[in-house]
Design an enzyme around this catalytic site. Structure first.
Site, PDB file in Angstrom:
ATOM      1  N   LYS A 173      51.083  40.588 -42.026  1.00 52.24           N
ATOM      2  CA  LYS A 173      52.118  40.694 -40.992  1.00 52.24           C
ATOM      3  C   LYS A 173      52.163  39.350 -40.280  1.00 52.24           C
ATOM      4  CE  LYS A 173      53.213  41.339 -37.073  1.00 52.24           C
ATOM      5  NZ  LYS A 173      54.145  40.468 -36.312  1.00 52.24           N
ATOM      6  N   GLU A 248      39.687  36.006 -34.906  1.00 49.81           N
ATOM      7  CA  GLU A 248      39.658  34.621 -34.430  1.00 49.81           C
ATOM      8  C   GLU A 248      40.618  34.552 -33.253  1.00 49.81           C
ATOM      9  OE1 GLU A 248      40.664  31.448 -33.422  1.00 49.81           O
ATOM     10  OE2 GLU A 248      41.547  30.962 -35.372  1.00 49.81           O
ATOM     11  N   CYS A 282      44.116  27.028 -31.714  1.00 49.40           N
ATOM     12  CA  CYS A 282      42.985  27.800 -31.183  1.00 49.40           C
ATOM     13  C   CYS A 282      41.813  26.878 -30.881  1.00 49.40           C
ATOM     14  CB  CYS A 282      42.599  28.894 -32.153  1.00 49.40           C
ATOM     15  SG  CYS A 282      42.574  28.343 -33.848  1.00 49.40           S
ATOM     16  N   GLU A 382      42.480  29.791 -21.816  1.00 49.44           N
ATOM     17  CA  GLU A 382      43.239  29.116 -22.855  1.00 49.44           C
ATOM     18  C   GLU A 382      44.692  28.979 -22.387  1.00 49.44           C
ATOM     19  OE1 GLU A 382      43.871  31.192 -26.690  1.00 49.44           O
ATOM     20  OE2 GLU A 382      43.102  29.357 -27.596  1.00 49.44           O
TER      21      GLU A 382
HETATM   22  P1  NAP Z   1      49.495  37.715 -30.060  1.00 46.09           P
HETATM   23  O1  NAP Z   1      50.385  38.664 -29.360  1.00 46.09           O
HETATM   24  O2  NAP Z   1      48.034  37.967 -30.075  1.00 46.09           O
HETATM   25  O3  NAP Z   1      50.062  37.594 -31.555  1.00 46.09           O
HETATM   26  C1  NAP Z   1      49.295  37.355 -32.709  1.00 46.09           C
HETATM   27  C2  NAP Z   1      49.731  38.285 -33.821  1.00 46.09           C
HETATM   28  O4  NAP Z   1      49.431  39.643 -33.474  1.00 46.09           O
HETATM   29  C3  NAP Z   1      51.231  38.254 -34.080  1.00 46.09           C
HETATM   30  O5  NAP Z   1      51.472  38.443 -35.466  1.00 46.09           O
HETATM   31  C4  NAP Z   1      51.709  39.437 -33.287  1.00 46.09           C
HETATM   32  O6  NAP Z   1      52.958  39.917 -33.722  1.00 46.09           O
HETATM   33  C5  NAP Z   1      50.610  40.437 -33.539  1.00 46.09           C
HETATM   34  N1  NAP Z   1      50.526  41.519 -32.566  1.00 46.09           N
HETATM   35  C6  NAP Z   1      51.014  41.556 -31.295  1.00 46.09           C
HETATM   36  N2  NAP Z   1      50.761  42.752 -30.730  1.00 46.09           N
HETATM   37  C7  NAP Z   1      50.108  43.489 -31.642  1.00 46.09           C
HETATM   38  C8  NAP Z   1      49.568  44.808 -31.644  1.00 46.09           C
HETATM   39  N3  NAP Z   1      49.667  45.621 -30.581  1.00 46.09           N
HETATM   40  N4  NAP Z   1      48.929  45.233 -32.749  1.00 46.09           N
HETATM   41  C9  NAP Z   1      48.808  44.439 -33.829  1.00 46.09           C
HETATM   42  N5  NAP Z   1      49.321  43.204 -33.902  1.00 46.09           N
HETATM   43  C10 NAP Z   1      49.951  42.714 -32.806  1.00 46.09           C
HETATM   44  O7  NAP Z   1      49.723  36.279 -29.524  1.00 46.09           O
HETATM   45  P2  NAP Z   1      51.052  35.737 -28.819  1.00 46.09           P
HETATM   46  O8  NAP Z   1      51.678  36.740 -27.904  1.00 46.09           O
HETATM   47  O9  NAP Z   1      51.909  35.296 -29.885  1.00 46.09           O
HETATM   48  O10 NAP Z   1      50.444  34.589 -27.910  1.00 46.09           O
HETATM   49  C11 NAP Z   1      49.796  34.892 -26.659  1.00 46.09           C
HETATM   50  C12 NAP Z   1      48.601  34.023 -26.430  1.00 46.09           C
HETATM   51  O11 NAP Z   1      47.635  34.249 -27.469  1.00 46.09           O
HETATM   52  C13 NAP Z   1      48.850  32.523 -26.519  1.00 46.09           C
HETATM   53  O12 NAP Z   1      49.327  32.011 -25.341  1.00 46.09           O
HETATM   54  C14 NAP Z   1      47.478  32.008 -26.861  1.00 46.09           C
HETATM   55  O13 NAP Z   1      46.683  31.879 -25.726  1.00 46.09           O
HETATM   56  C15 NAP Z   1      46.931  33.084 -27.752  1.00 46.09           C
HETATM   57  N6  NAP Z   1      47.092  32.748 -29.182  1.00 46.09           N
HETATM   58  C16 NAP Z   1      46.019  32.323 -29.844  1.00 46.09           C
HETATM   59  C17 NAP Z   1      46.133  31.977 -31.177  1.00 46.09           C
HETATM   60  C18 NAP Z   1      44.968  31.486 -31.962  1.00 46.09           C
HETATM   61  O14 NAP Z   1      45.155  30.798 -32.949  1.00 46.09           O
HETATM   62  N7  NAP Z   1      43.785  31.849 -31.616  1.00 46.09           N
HETATM   63  C19 NAP Z   1      47.351  32.048 -31.819  1.00 46.09           C
HETATM   64  C20 NAP Z   1      48.462  32.527 -31.115  1.00 46.09           C
HETATM   65  C21 NAP Z   1      48.293  32.865 -29.793  1.00 46.09           C
HETATM   66  P3  NAP Z   1      54.305  39.416 -33.015  1.00 46.09           P
HETATM   67  O15 NAP Z   1      54.111  38.000 -32.594  1.00 46.09           O
HETATM   68  O16 NAP Z   1      55.295  39.553 -34.102  1.00 46.09           O
HETATM   69  O17 NAP Z   1      54.548  40.294 -31.856  1.00 46.09           O
END
Ligand code: NAP
Ligand code: MG
Length: 480
Positions: A173, A248, A282, A382
């Protein structure tokens, strides 16, 4: 494009309800296409297809043949490097040079794991007289992968390279904000001959498709990269189903600069490790911890570099692009506003270079803060944007305390010429990767990678990932 984003059992599928999501280019804010909003029914179908592939042609394929398919995919990615680079840069807003590096890294994952596919050896154990004991490593079965928007192509390679090399069938996904390169990569996988069901992709919202995947009872392993909040949800779902998971979840990784460091190298790397992908990495080096005796001098030199930074459209290939979305822009700007009202001083700020065409993009100025208090959110949380916090430390013990003083522990850079201190620091700092006089945010396919504490658990990349994506079986033979 919209009905070419859910790929199940070797075919593009129009989801039930036929709803779509709009894709936006972060550099301009303009719409660039639509993807299908897949959900639970598509995840069910994808998991079933993966299960059938695992129990069928894909699961029975010889390791050497699996390896060849992965290697062929690596080559196909290199052959399409220009097209994939442009797609990745447009979709994520990242500067073209970085996008190109990401596509090469994606190819490298398939080359690396293609070569490793037939080298997953077992062990034997001396046991009682008349017995032979073997430990064999087997694929887990169906693996579920939820990946973020910051490095879509690299994450595709990282997740699927290791999972497929050992014979798992995968359901992935991608993030709704950026998944165009992933969809092209799936096409390439089909072209090089991956059988139906080995790779399945369902686009959609995290709360719908993502949650359906992490809740699915017929998954054998979940791998997730993203925010700690969603990581917690994924782990709870995994616990309900007794499924192992690899998480991660980001970091607050420090550069630790001692007075005897090669300052020019430390400055150059500290800037590069933060601005890469506009801070949306990250393992971004988002804190620079500086020994107090050189603090003023080092910070002045760092600020001088920082002032030269520019953010602009992906095709301008500057130091930074935009951040991924309006939501992320507002989130990062919120950190800057709170820092201002908390009286935290800006040491240097880069520029935003936009024109009429890019004025609707999601830009944030690269910003360096001086003397950030240790308990301030800029020092602990972060930001996921081009924001660097400079903090002084007194001595080695204080540096360790500070380095380990957040909830995270992903990677760390240690800058000192003293060999003994290099070793002591490498042992004392709690992070999954430690760099001495260098730093490698996101790089190094060969290097095992993962977190301590809230940064997550499990290891991806390198041969270590093959352990996560396999399970051991002990076979005890009484041969008399
Ligand atoms: P996120 O919500 O954690 O998204 C990561 C993945 O999880 C996406 O594919 C997202 O799908 C999916 N997801 C979201 N809600 C979910 C749920 N309830 N169950 C299962 N999967 C779910 O991250 P984000 O909102 O894009 O970013 C928010 C913050 O996360 C950023 O500001 C940053 O601090 C952190 N982040 C960290 C990393 C890393 O590499 N460690 C990467 C991205 C973000 P959708 O996006 O399609 O909703
Ligand atoms: Mg999201």
């Amino acid at each position: 494009m919209k009905w070419q984003s859910v790929y199940i059992d070797g075919s593009w599928v129009r989801p039930e309800g036929a709803q779509t999501l709009t894709m936006v280019a972060p550099s301009t804010g303009a719409e660039i296409g639509e993807i299908a909003r897949g959900g639970a029914p598509e995840i069910d179908a994808a998991v079933l297809a993966a299960r059938n592939a695992f129990e069928g042609a894909w699961g029975q394929m010889a390791a050497v043949e699996r390896g060849r398919l992965l290697t062929r995919l690596g080559q196909a990615i290199l052959d399409q490097e220009d097209e994939l680079t442009e797609l990745e840069a447009l979709d994520t807003g990242k500067p073209l040079a970085l996008a190109r590096g990401d596509i090469r890294a994606c190819a490298r994952y398939f080359e690396f794991y293609g070569g490793a596919a037939d080298k997953v050896h077992g062990e034997t154990i001396p046991f009682l007289q008349g017995y032979q004991v073997m430990i064999v490593r087997e694929a887990r079965g169906v693996t579920g992968h939820i990946i973020p928007w910051n490095y879509p192509a690299q994450m595709f390679g990282r997740a699927l390279g290791a999972a497929l090399a050992v014979g798992n069938a995968a359901v992935l996904k991608p993030a709704e904000e950026a998944c165009l390169s992933v969809l092209r990569l799936v096409e390439l996988a089909e072209e090089v001959g991956f059988p139906p069901g080995a790779i399945n992709v369902v686009t959609g919202l995290g709360e719908e498709a993502g949650a359906a995947l992490s809740n699915h009872p017929d998954i054998d392993l979940l791998s997730f990269t993203g925010s700690p909040e969603v990581g917690t949800l994924v782990q709870k779902s995994a616990a309900e189903n007794h499924v192992p998971c690899v998480l991660e979840l980001g970091g607050k990784s420090p550069q630790i600069v001692f007075a005897d460091a090669d300052r020019d190298a430390a400055i150059k790397t500290s800037v590069a490790a933060l601005v890469q992908n506009t801070g949306q990495t990250c393992s971004a080096g988002s804190r620079v911890l500086i020994e107090r005796s050189i603090y003023d001098e080092f910070l002045a030199a760092l600020a001088k570099q920082f002032k030269t930074l520019c953010a602009g459209s992906h095709d301008k290939d500057l130091n930074c692009g935009p951040v991924i979305s309006k939501v992320q822009q507002e989130r990062v700007l919120g950190f800057l506003e709170r820092a201002k009202s908390d009286g935290i001083e800006i040491a240097a700020q880069g520029q935003i270079m936009t024109d009429e065409a890019t004025s609707g993009g999601y830009y944030v100025p690269p910003t360096l803060y001086r003397m950030v208090p240790r308990d301030h959110e800029l020092a602990c949380e972060e930001v996921f944007g081009p924001v660097l916090a400079a903090i002084p430390f007194d001595d080695e013990a204080d540096a360790v305390r500070l380095a380990n003083g957040t909830d995270y522990g992903l990677i760390a850079g240690i800058w000192t010429e003293s060999g003994a201190r290099q070793m002591r620091m490498a042992k004392a700092v709690r992070a999954g990767q430690i760099y001495i006089n260098g730093y490698g945010a996101g790089g190094g396919i060969e290097l095992p990678f993962g977190g301590f504490k809230k940064s997550g658990h499990g290891r991806e990349k390198g041969l270590e990932a093959l352990k996560e994506f396999t399970v051991s079986k002990t076979v005890v033979i009484n041969h008399g």
